[in-house]
Design a protein around this motif. Structure first.
Motif, mmCIF file in Angstrom:
data_model
loop_
_atom_site.group_PDB
_atom_site.id
_atom_site.type_symbol
_atom_site.label_atom_id
_atom_site.label_comp_id
_atom_site.label_asym_id
_atom_site.label_seq_id
_atom_site.Cartn_x
_atom_site.Cartn_y
_atom_site.Cartn_z
ATOM 1 N N MET A 89 0.836 -1.204 0.000
ATOM 2 C CA MET A 89 0.000 0.000 0.000
ATOM 3 C C MET A 89 0.872 1.255 0.000
ATOM 4 N N THR A 90 0.538 2.195 -0.836
ATOM 5 C CA THR A 90 1.268 3.462 -0.878
ATOM 6 C C THR A 90 0.839 4.342 0.287
ATOM 7 N N GLN A 91 1.808 4.854 1.029
ATOM 8 C CA GLN A 91 1.525 5.723 2.166
ATOM 9 C C GLN A 91 2.159 7.084 1.937
ATOM 10 N N LEU A 92 1.308 8.115 1.902
ATOM 11 C CA LEU A 92 1.745 9.489 1.666
ATOM 12 C C LEU A 92 1.498 10.336 2.902
ATOM 13 N N ILE A 93 2.324 11.351 3.080
ATOM 14 C CA ILE A 93 2.118 12.357 4.124
ATOM 15 C C ILE A 93 2.042 13.714 3.433
ATOM 16 N N TYR A 94 0.926 14.380 3.632
ATOM 17 C CA TYR A 94 0.691 15.677 2.989
ATOM 18 C C TYR A 94 0.773 16.761 4.052
ATOM 19 N N VAL A 95 1.776 17.608 3.972
ATOM 20 C CA VAL A 95 1.968 18.697 4.936
ATOM 21 C C VAL A 95 1.557 19.998 4.251
ATOM 22 N N ALA A 96 0.530 20.639 4.796
ATOM 23 C CA ALA A 96 -0.029 21.792 4.099
ATOM 24 C C ALA A 96 -0.852 22.639 5.061
ATOM 25 N N ASP A 97 -1.471 23.674 4.531
ATOM 26 C CA ASP A 97 -2.324 24.566 5.311
ATOM 27 C C ASP A 97 -3.524 24.934 4.441
ATOM 28 N N PRO A 98 -4.754 24.854 4.963
ATOM 29 C CA PRO A 98 -5.924 25.152 4.151
ATOM 30 C C PRO A 98 -5.950 26.583 3.607
ATOM 31 N N MET A 99 -5.245 27.508 4.269
ATOM 32 C CA MET A 99 -5.247 28.898 3.831
ATOM 33 C C MET A 99 -3.933 29.271 3.140
ATOM 34 N N CYS A 100 -3.298 28.271 2.527
ATOM 35 C CA CYS A 100 -2.099 28.468 1.706
ATOM 36 C C CYS A 100 -2.529 28.400 0.250
ATOM 37 N N SER A 101 -2.301 29.463 -0.511
ATOM 38 C CA SER A 101 -2.819 29.533 -1.885
ATOM 39 C C SER A 101 -2.188 28.497 -2.811
ATOM 40 N N TRP A 102 -0.906 28.207 -2.638
ATOM 41 C CA TRP A 102 -0.284 27.195 -3.487
ATOM 42 C C TRP A 102 -0.752 25.792 -3.119
ATOM 43 N N CYS A 103 -1.153 25.590 -1.860
ATOM 44 C CA CYS A 103 -1.778 24.313 -1.489
ATOM 45 C C CYS A 103 -3.124 24.174 -2.199
ATOM 46 N N TYR A 104 -3.858 25.265 -2.275
ATOM 47 C CA TYR A 104 -5.120 25.281 -3.029
ATOM 48 C C TYR A 104 -4.857 24.918 -4.481
ATOM 49 N N GLY A 105 -3.830 25.515 -5.062
ATOM 50 C CA GLY A 105 -3.492 25.217 -6.447
ATOM 51 C C GLY A 105 -3.041 23.783 -6.647
ATOM 52 N N PHE A 106 -2.425 23.212 -5.623
ATOM 53 C CA PHE A 106 -1.903 21.854 -5.689
ATOM 54 C C PHE A 106 -2.995 20.791 -5.559
ATOM 55 N N GLY A 107 -4.134 21.175 -5.001
ATOM 56 C CA GLY A 107 -5.203 20.226 -4.719
ATOM 57 C C GLY A 107 -5.588 19.328 -5.887
ATOM 58 N N PRO A 108 -5.893 19.890 -7.063
ATOM 59 C CA PRO A 108 -6.266 19.038 -8.197
ATOM 60 C C PRO A 108 -5.141 18.096 -8.635
ATOM 61 N N GLU A 109 -3.902 18.529 -8.508
ATOM 62 C CA GLU A 109 -2.773 17.666 -8.875
ATOM 63 C C GLU A 109 -2.658 16.487 -7.917
ATOM 64 N N LEU A 110 -2.855 16.751 -6.627
ATOM 65 C CA LEU A 110 -2.806 15.683 -5.635
ATOM 66 C C LEU A 110 -3.938 14.684 -5.864
ATOM 67 N N LEU A 111 -5.143 15.186 -6.104
ATOM 68 C CA LEU A 111 -6.273 14.285 -6.338
ATOM 69 C C LEU A 111 -6.065 13.464 -7.607
#
Length: 216
Positions: free
Chosen positions: A1-23
């Motif tokens: 099983m692949t195990q990922l750790i995502y370190v981010a902040d909901p109010m970080c604009s680049w995290c928002y931009g990264f969302g579709p790429e992660l999904l």
């Protein structure tokens, strides 16, 4: 099983931009586990946002919009006396992790993305307990089944000392790992952490790096 750790902040604009790429990456990894760790971009900030800082932040948002095509609404940021404190939004995600039995991490990730969309695309104030509780419960119920959670119970846990302490532990963990910028995506492989993304990264680059680590 692949195990990922995502370190981010909901109010970080680049995290928002990264969302579709992660999904998009997760779509290629059925059964992958995602452990969402809150980074605390501007946690515990007390300063009212001045015009100069607001202009700078909106400039960052414009860069993200141009790169990703995602929508932005500056209504929340434009409120008089707005204080850019990201701790409550982070705490909502931590609370979701506490309340759900989803060991894949998808429920917490769904809450994370719901808060992002509300803040960036909807212009909502995601520092507000009521707003955060409603967003989180709606997202959690979509993942775990209708009426699995209610707003009142979520809000009670959200304002608890335990939730506040757990959230601070998230921030401290990110610091121990030496992560200072968000988003960051790590792969747990052979009992070690491997950086897949430090900053905005496309799905294709994520897949390529993931394969390189797994094949090494």
């Amino acid at each position: 099983m692949t195990q990922l750790i995502y370190v981010a902040d909901p109010m970080c604009s680049w995290c928002y931009g990264f969302g579709p790429e992660l999904l998009a990456l997760l779509d290629t990894l059925p059964g992958a586990k995602v452990d969402v760790i809150m980074g605390g971009l501007r946690a515990y900030n007390k300063q009212v946002l001045d015009d100069e800082t607001r202009t700078t932040i909106l400039g960052h948002w414009q860069h993200v919009a141009e790169r990703t095509g995602l929508p932005f609404d500056s209504a929340a940021l434009s409120q008089p006396g707005f204080i850019y404190d990201t701790e409550p939004a982070c705490r909502a995600v931590v609370t979701a992790r506490t309340l759900t039995d989803d060991d894949t991490g998808r429920a917490a990730l769904a809450v994370f993305h719901a808060i992002q969309h509300a803040f960036y695309a909807g212009g909502k104030d995601v520092r507000d307990t009521g707003v955060l509780s409603a967003l989180a419960v709606e997202a959690m119920n979509k993942v775990e089944g209708e009426d699995s959670f209610d707003v009142h119970s979520f809000a009670e846990t959200f304002v608890s000392p335990m939730a506040m302490s757990d959230t601070r532990e998230h921030f401290e963990q990110a610091q121990r790992w030496g992560i200072r910028g968000f988003p960051a995506l790590l792969l747990v492989h052979n009992e070690a952490l491997h950086m897949l993304a430090s900053g905005f990264t496309t799905r294709d680059d994520l897949i390529a790096t993931l394969q390189q680590v797994q094949q090494a």
